[in-house]
Every structure is written in C-alpha cells, then in structure tokens.
Motif scaffolding. Sequence first.
Motif, PDB file in Angstrom:
ATOM      1  N   TRP A  41       0.874  -1.183   0.000  1.00 19.10           N
ATOM      2  CA  TRP A  41       0.000   0.000   0.000  1.00 19.10           C
ATOM      3  C   TRP A  41       0.905   1.226   0.000  1.00 19.10           C
ATOM      4  O   TRP A  41       1.735   1.387   0.897  1.00 19.10           O
ATOM      5  CB  TRP A  41      -0.910  -0.032   1.227  1.00 19.10           C
ATOM      6  N   TYR A 192      -4.409 -11.899  10.321  1.00 14.36           N
ATOM      7  CA  TYR A 192      -4.819 -11.487   8.975  1.00 14.36           C
ATOM      8  C   TYR A 192      -6.224 -11.965   8.637  1.00 14.36           C
ATOM      9  O   TYR A 192      -6.910 -11.356   7.803  1.00 14.36           O
ATOM     10  CB  TYR A 192      -3.810 -11.983   7.940  1.00 14.36           C
ATOM     11  N   ASP A 198     -11.935  -7.310   3.911  1.00 13.47           N
ATOM     12  CA  ASP A 198     -11.549  -5.897   3.916  1.00 13.47           C
ATOM     13  C   ASP A 198     -11.598  -5.332   5.336  1.00 13.47           C
ATOM     14  O   ASP A 198     -11.388  -6.051   6.308  1.00 13.47           O
ATOM     15  CB  ASP A 198     -12.417  -5.086   2.953  1.00 13.47           C
ATOM     16  N   TRP A 233      -7.780  -1.647   9.472  1.00 19.31           N
ATOM     17  CA  TRP A 233      -7.538  -2.253   8.161  1.00 19.31           C
ATOM     18  C   TRP A 233      -6.076  -2.614   7.975  1.00 19.31           C
ATOM     19  O   TRP A 233      -5.190  -1.933   8.501  1.00 19.31           O
ATOM     20  CB  TRP A 233      -7.959  -1.281   7.066  1.00 19.31           C
ATOM     21  N   THR A 234      -5.842  -3.679   7.242  1.00 23.43           N
ATOM     22  CA  THR A 234      -4.531  -3.994   6.693  1.00 23.43           C
ATOM     23  C   THR A 234      -4.747  -4.821   5.437  1.00 23.43           C
ATOM     24  O   THR A 234      -5.885  -5.146   5.074  1.00 23.43           O
ATOM     25  CB  THR A 234      -3.634  -4.736   7.704  1.00 23.43           C
ATOM     26  N   LYS A 235      -3.651  -5.170   4.775  1.00 21.83           N
ATOM     27  CA  LYS A 235      -3.706  -6.061   3.622  1.00 21.83           C
ATOM     28  C   LYS A 235      -3.005  -7.363   3.982  1.00 21.83           C
ATOM     29  O   LYS A 235      -2.157  -7.406   4.875  1.00 21.83           O
ATOM     30  CB  LYS A 235      -3.036  -5.412   2.407  1.00 21.83           C
ATOM     31  N   LYS A 236      -3.335  -8.411   3.272  1.00 19.23           N
ATOM     32  CA  LYS A 236      -2.777  -9.729   3.565  1.00 19.23           C
ATOM     33  C   LYS A 236      -1.250  -9.687   3.540  1.00 19.23           C
ATOM     34  O   LYS A 236      -0.654  -9.204   2.575  1.00 19.23           O
ATOM     35  CB  LYS A 236      -3.302 -10.752   2.562  1.00 19.23           C
TER      36      LYS A 236
END
Length: 283
Positions: A41, A192, A198, A233-236
């Motif tokens: 990101w 995660y 999302d 929020w985070t991403k995998k």
Amino acid sequence: MKTTLKNLHSTVEINHKGAELISFKNKFNKEYIWEGNPEFWGKHSPVLFPIVGTLKNNSFVYNDTTYQLLRHGFARDVNFQLISKTNEEAVFSLLANEETLKIYPFLFELQLKYTLIENELQIAYSIYNKDNVVLPFSIGAHPAFALPKDFESYTLAFNQSENLISYQLENDLISDSTIEHQMSENKLPLTYSLFENDALIFKNLNSKKITILENNIPLLQIKFDDFPHFGIWTKKEAPFICLEPWLGYSDTIHSNGKIMDKEAIQFIEANETFDLVFSIEIL
C-alpha cells in the motif's frame, strides 16, 4: 515538499501533498509510521475528505445534479499550502478551487494543524464553510502504523469494554451484515483472517483510546474523542495496521445517492466552522 517538526523526544515529517503524515520517529530514530511500500500500500496516513469510504456508483446528487467523487475524496491527492510553521507546529490549508468545485460544489477551507508535544502528535482538523449554503461533509484519518515483528505479535487494547461489532462491506458499501469479534480483557489479537473481507468498520465504539501492544508491551496509542466512527484495516501479509478515526463512513447499500440524506453525513451552517482533533502517542 516536506515539513519537519522536532523536539527532544521525537521527529515528524509531513508531505505537502495531502498534508500527509509520512514519518513519526522517537529520539532513538525508531519509525512508527508505515513506510508506504507500494507492493502492499503506497500511502502512509492519508486525509479522507470530503467523504470517507465509497459512494454508491462513486457519485452523489446535490440540487438535482450528479457529481462524481471517488473513494475517500480528493484531499489526499492535492497539494496543501503551508501557512504557518514553528519547530513543533505546522498548519496546512486547502481551499476550494476550480477543480474541486467540479466534483464537490461547495466553497470550503480545510486546515490541518500538526502539534508535537514530547512524544505525542496532535492532529487537528478545521473545516470552514465559506459558502452561503449548508456544507455536507465527512472527514477521517487513515494512519498506518509499522509492525516490524510477526503480525500475530500485536494486540489492540481498547480503553473501554466493547461489544465489538463490525459492519461488512458489499461492493465497497456498508451492508446489513455484521460480525461480532471476540475479545479478552478488552483486547483484540491481530490476525490477517480478521481482514479477509476488507476493513473492520465500527459505527459505534465505547472506547476513545486504542493502544497497540507488541508482545503485550504498549507500543503506541491513538486517542480520538471527537470521532464517533472507526475503521481498522490492513492487507494480507502486510506489516502494518491502520487505525482510522472517522466522522462518517461509506454509503450503505440502501443509499439513495443524495448527499444531504447520506447516513452519518455532517453539516456545517453557512460561514461556520467545524473543529475536531485526534492524537498519536509513542509509548
């Protein structure tokens, strides 16, 4: 361009594009803000204005005219003007202009004031309605905090007892589906799997402080008394967590598209001002 704030305890850097916080280091030069690696990101702490999240069809209707406005609004992508600066405080300004009026037909000024006090950074928003009509808006923060150790080494500690219920997204809009998250002693262990659908979106929290714990040791705290809504929020596999104080959120699946009817939208009367503040403290 970048502006730096510094005292004996910590150092802050702010990018003039978006008036975005891009670095917050302690006196030992340890970085607490996500580096912005685009592999995961490419941002650090964007300002969400004049909407938070997504509008249905990426548009809204005002006075029978439809305007296109993309996710999280435009403030994060435009250059702010630095209007005052000391060693420990900086004020940035964004004024309505020909380009913003095409997608958001209101005269406004958005000011961000960053104030560094020892290990705490206060971030104040002031929205000035410079129009002779009521101004509808949402605003939110999106700071991403670096998590250099294994993701599951981290826990979020809430300062109040919570019935922690998040709203699920459906095509980026808030649905009627919810998930209740199990906590122990007001703590939410990070995994995660929490973010498979999302962000976690909370319309109501009792807490106004959340602390990031690293192996049960307090690392950093965010305080948000003025913000009723919140996102996490985070991403995998990404080594960061976003803790996001919001005033407003995405359209719901039931939205009629009219900005003045939008759920959780805020209003400022003609020629009035709206102020709110949150803070980040290195512990």
